[in-house]
Design a protein around this motif. Structure first.
Motif, mmCIF file in Angstrom:
data_model
loop_
_atom_site.group_PDB
_atom_site.id
_atom_site.type_symbol
_atom_site.label_atom_id
_atom_site.label_comp_id
_atom_site.label_asym_id
_atom_site.label_seq_id
_atom_site.Cartn_x
_atom_site.Cartn_y
_atom_site.Cartn_z
ATOM 1 N N ASP A 175 -1.494 -7.263 0.172
ATOM 2 C CA ASP A 175 -0.436 -7.927 -0.598
ATOM 3 C C ASP A 175 -0.592 -9.438 -0.502
ATOM 4 O O ASP A 175 -0.309 -10.166 -1.457
ATOM 5 C CB ASP A 175 0.941 -7.513 -0.068
ATOM 6 N N LYS A 199 -0.642 1.762 2.643
ATOM 7 C CA LYS A 199 -0.126 1.505 1.299
ATOM 8 C C LYS A 199 0.747 2.660 0.813
ATOM 9 O O LYS A 199 1.755 2.450 0.135
ATOM 10 C CB LYS A 199 -1.294 1.282 0.332
ATOM 11 N N ARG A 200 0.362 3.868 1.173
ATOM 12 C CA ARG A 200 1.106 5.056 0.724
ATOM 13 C C ARG A 200 2.521 5.062 1.280
ATOM 14 O O ARG A 200 3.458 5.513 0.615
ATOM 15 C CB ARG A 200 0.360 6.316 1.142
ATOM 16 N N MET A 201 2.688 4.585 2.515
ATOM 17 C CA MET A 201 4.040 4.569 3.099
ATOM 18 C C MET A 201 4.818 3.307 2.702
ATOM 19 O O MET A 201 5.929 3.080 3.161
ATOM 20 C CB MET A 201 3.968 4.690 4.623
ATOM 21 N N HIS A 202 4.215 2.497 1.827
ATOM 22 C CA HIS A 202 4.858 1.310 1.250
ATOM 23 C C HIS A 202 5.086 0.186 2.271
ATOM 24 O O HIS A 202 5.917 -0.701 2.037
ATOM 25 C CB HIS A 202 6.183 1.661 0.564
ATOM 26 N N GLY A 204 7.490 2.425 6.786
ATOM 27 C CA GLY A 204 7.500 1.743 5.499
ATOM 28 C C GLY A 204 8.209 0.407 5.528
ATOM 29 O O GLY A 204 8.057 -0.389 4.593
ATOM 30 N N GLN A 205 8.981 0.139 6.573
ATOM 31 C CA GLN A 205 9.686 -1.140 6.673
ATOM 32 C C GLN A 205 8.874 -2.202 7.405
ATOM 33 O O GLN A 205 9.316 -3.350 7.526
ATOM 34 C CB GLN A 205 11.026 -0.936 7.397
ATOM 35 N N ARG A 212 3.994 -3.304 3.801
ATOM 36 C CA ARG A 212 3.291 -4.430 3.201
ATOM 37 C C ARG A 212 2.097 -4.791 4.066
ATOM 38 O O ARG A 212 2.125 -4.650 5.301
ATOM 39 C CB ARG A 212 4.233 -5.625 3.054
#
Length: 325
Positions: free
Chosen positions: A138, A116-119, A92-93, A121
């Protein structure tokens, strides 16, 4: 097939012209979206993950390698392999750069919802800002719509060139924003001549201790020549009573003495030495020593400490042997 009449040169030049035109189309795309992509990548706390299928994947792999070698940690993930376990390499990072000329590549779109689910970008690179991939990203980067250099208009040529150049633009912009230096670059390239040129210091190459040719100011030239012969560097440092460098005597100085019929058996070296020698310090990069020696047209130089005392000697042969030149 008889190809004897085919104009290969004209065909090659046409390809170059078409691809140059694609880069002209790319120029206006270096815009606000490009700035946003750079800021997103610069703020990334994880890694830049590049993905793409086919020729886009090959270009993506090169972009990831360029980013990694210029201060932006990055790696490439094949989208097909990502669907079968390699998606676990993304966190996610991270910031993901997804490349698809059409923006509709199935293997890439399949993994986008999971990214996208793991956030993480997402930055897209496509030729179509209205594509599915661009709409999900994004930040959407476009290479513009250009003619492929292939006469059939099918083989990815101009589009892959533009994508590669866009990747270079991202990497170099980030390099400059980070203040990435030549020494930083060398740290990631230690194995080749580039690393040797940028990382080696004078202290790594210079002759030290008994290997430094050294005589006192009241030494006769004939005795100084013996010292030069023993040390084999074509020069000798000349020091004063306190051990500080007061001059240098070289093979060139000897030739000039002989041209003037100087009595080299009895004259003291302080009378014929160069009293304003060029010097360097041990912490200087070897490549800087090369630049100095080339600029001053000299083949050797004495290395001095902060008090002006000789601590080493270096000549062009040492630099050639080390692969710095």
């Amino acid at each position: 097939m008889n190809m004897s009449g085919f104009n290969f040169v004209a065909a090659g030049l046409r390809v170059i012209e078409v691809e140059m035109a694609a880069l002209e189309i790319l120029k206006p795309q270096i815009n606000e979206q490009f700035r946003r992509a750079c800021e997103l990548m610069l703020a990334c706390k994880g890694r830049i993950v590049v993905t793409g299928m086919g020729k886009s994947g090959h270009i993506g792999s090169k972009i990831a390698a360029t980013l990694a070698s210029t201060g932006t940690p990055a790696f490439f993930v094949h989208p097909g392999e990502a669907s079968h376990g390699d998606l676990g390499m993304i966190t996610g990072q991270d910031v993901v750069i997804a490349i698809s000329n059409s923006g509709e590549t199935g293997e890439v779109l399949t993994i986008v919802p999971l990214i996208k689910r793991m956030h993480a970008r997402l930055i897209s690179i496509t030729a179509n800002g209205n594509s599915s991939l661009s709409q999900l990203a994004d930040v959407s980067l476009e290479i513009g719509r250009s003619e492929e250099a292939c006469s059939l208009g099918l083989a990815p040529t101009s589009s892959t060139t533009a994508t590669l150049v866009l990747g270079d633009a991202l990497a170099v912009a980030l390099l400059e924003a980070r203040g990435f230096t030549a020494e930083d670059f060398a740290l990631s390239h230690p194995g080749g001549s580039l690393g040797r040129k940028l990382l080696l210091k004078v202290s790594d190459l210079m002759h030290k201790g008994d290997g430094v040719p050294l005589v006192a100011e009241d030494t006769r030239i004939r005795d100084a020549l013996l010292e030069m012969t023993r040390k084999g560097l074509g020069m000798t440092a000349v020091v004063d009573a306190d051990g500080r460098l007061s001059g240098i005597y070289t093979d060139g100085d000897l030739r000039r003495c002989l041209d003037r019929d100087t009595d080299i058996r009895n004259i003291l070296i302080r009378e014929v030495m160069n009293a304003t020698p060029k010097t360097i310090t041990p912490n200087l990069l070897a490549v800087e020593a090369v630049a100095l020696m080339e600029e001053k047209k000299i083949n050797g130089v004495i290395v001095v400490d902060a008090d002006g005392r000789p601590v080493g000697a270096l000549n062009m042969h040492d630099l050639l042997k080390a692969g710095v030149v």
